[in-house]
Design a protein around this motif. Structure first.
Motif, short mmCIF file in Angstrom:
data_model
loop_
_atom_site.label_atom_id
_atom_site.label_comp_id
_atom_site.label_asym_id
_atom_site.label_seq_id
_atom_site.Cartn_x
_atom_site.Cartn_y
_atom_site.Cartn_z
N ALA A 353 65.82 44.61 -46.69
CA ALA A 353 66.56 43.37 -46.35
C ALA A 353 67.87 43.71 -45.66
N GLU A 354 68.55 44.74 -46.13
CA GLU A 354 69.80 45.17 -45.52
C GLU A 354 69.56 45.65 -44.08
N GLU A 355 68.46 46.35 -43.87
CA GLU A 355 68.14 46.83 -42.52
C GLU A 355 67.85 45.66 -41.59
N LYS A 359 69.85 44.58 -38.26
CA LYS A 359 69.18 44.39 -36.98
C LYS A 359 69.52 43.02 -36.39
N GLU A 360 69.57 42.01 -37.23
CA GLU A 360 69.91 40.66 -36.77
C GLU A 360 71.33 40.63 -36.22
N LEU A 361 72.25 41.27 -36.97
CA LEU A 361 73.63 41.30 -36.50
C LEU A 361 73.76 42.08 -35.19
N ALA A 362 72.93 43.16 -35.13
CA ALA A 362 72.98 43.96 -33.91
C ALA A 362 72.50 43.17 -32.71
N LYS A 363 71.50 42.31 -32.94
CA LYS A 363 71.00 41.49 -31.82
C LYS A 363 72.05 40.50 -31.34
N LYS A 364 72.86 39.95 -32.27
CA LYS A 364 73.87 38.96 -31.90
C LYS A 364 75.15 39.61 -31.36
N SER A 365 75.37 40.88 -31.60
CA SER A 365 76.59 41.54 -31.16
C SER A 365 76.45 42.03 -29.72
N THR A 366 77.61 42.06 -28.98
CA THR A 366 77.61 42.57 -27.60
C THR A 366 77.76 44.09 -27.56
#
Length: 391
Positions: A353-355, A359-366
């Protein structure tokens, strides 16, 4: 030398786990000690007689031959005074072995003891005769033959010259019940002159007891005559005491149940002579003493059986508690393993779940994982970058 002796014993106990060559070598070494070193090795090799007898059941012919030769060397080496306390108990114990070869060899060694030390064997005939007689009915013909030969050799050590001519017939009667009348006839023709001791009684009483149970009344009368004659020459009451329970009840039955008066009188005469030999003043005293001794023997046997049963029950209860404790420990171990598996599964789910969250945060970050812009590839974007910000 002590370490070598321990090695021999342990090899014997290991049995098939030890190569036959190793066991044969140990037996040959033990035989060499007995034959070459001689009397000086007696304290060390005598205790290993049981190990040598045990190897007589080996599947290897070489080991069996070496074991038999070694046992013969040990028996030949031993002092005659060691027979009652060291040698014979080991040979008697070997007769309880499930292997027929061990029993046959043990009785052969006892026969050799009778040839080497006849006087000592004669003194312990009251123990030897019933022990060897029980082997006469073994299912293996080799054991039966060895038992008969052993009985013959041991009984011939008896020093009573009156009974010596009848010993072969007596041994044949012990081994073959149908020959009992022949043995009784020979005993009836015997004139008892020498003192009758416990050794002589141990040879005679089994056949006389069987003769008193014979269907023919004449055989019963012959037994009564023999018992009367030998009872008059009994050495001491202690010598005949062990055989009282064997003869007194049967004489009483003959005196009460046989229809011929002459045979009843002979039984009463024999009972009277045996009573005096036992040291009692009357027949009733002898019978009551024998019955008391028999009842004490039965009570002791019952107590032994009860103690054995109680010990067995205690062992079973101990095994039950041990198994229950093992099952409890197994259940606790399985429960602990289940909890560990659940905890590991939960940790694995949290990690995944942490991974996914990362990954979700990484997709939203520039920014990428190295802190560089995903558009221009620089840590600080230029004005022409799509994600340029004045902040």
């Amino acid at each position: 030398s002590f370490d070598m002796a321990s090695t021999i014993v342990s090899d014997s106990k290991k049995g098939k786990n030890v190569p036959p060559e190793a066991r044969e070598g140990c037996l040959l070494f033990l035989r060499a000690l007995a034959e070459i070193v001689g009397k000086a090795s007696e304290p060390f090799v005598i205790p290993l007689l049981a190990a040598a007898l045990e190897e007589c059941s080996s599947s290897s012919n070489y080991v069996r031959d070496a074991a038999e030769d070694t046992a013969s060397s040990i028996v030949s080496l031993c002092n005659g005074h060691a027979l009652p306390t060291l040698i014979c108990p080991v040979l008697f114990e070997a007769l309880h072995s499930p292997e027929w070869r061990v029993k046959a060899v043990a009785m052969q060694k006892l026969s050799e003891c009778a040839e080497l030390h006849p006087r000592q064997i004669s003194r312990i005939l009251p123990k030897i005769v019933p022990t060897i007689t029980s082997q006469v009915w073994d299912t293996k013909p080799q054991v039966t033959k060895a038992a008969k030969n052993c009985l013959m050799a041991c009984c011939m050590t008896n020093i009573n010259p009156d009974v010596a001519p009848a010993v072969p017939a007596i041994v044949n009667a012990i081994c073959k019940p149908t020959d009992t009348p022949k043995a009784i006839d020979e005993l009836k023709a015997t004139t008892f002159v020498a003192t009758v001791d416990a050794s002589t009684l141990s040879v005679l009483c089994p056949v006389l007891s069987r003769g008193l149970k014979d269907k023919l009344a004449l055989n019963k009368r012959s037994c009564c005559v023999v018992i009367e004659n030998m009872s008059r020459l009994v050495e001491t009451p202690e010598a005949v005491a062990p055989f009282g329970p064997l003869l007194v009840p049967e004489l009483k039955k003959v005196a009460e149940n046989v229809q011929f008066e002459e045979i009843r009188d002979a039984a009463l005469a024999a009972l009277g002579a045996l009573t005096k030999a036992l040291g009692h003043s009357s027949i009733d005293d002898a019978i009551s003493s024998v019955m008391k001794a028999e009842s004490e023997r039965i009570a002791a046997e019952q107590k032994r059986i009860e103690d054995q049963r109680a010990a067995e029950e205690a062992r079973e209860e101990e095994m039950r508690k041990k198994e229950e404790e093992e099952r409890k420990q197994w259940r606790e171990a399985m429960e602990a393993q289940r909890l560990l598996n659940e905890l590991a599964l939960k940790e694995e789910e949290e990690r995944k779940a942490e991974e996914r969250k990362k990954k979700e945060l990484a997709k939203k970050s520039t920014k990428g994982s190295g802190g560089k812009c995903q558009s221009c590839g620089l840590k600080k974007c230029k004005k022409t970058c799509l994600f340029y910000s004045k902040k």
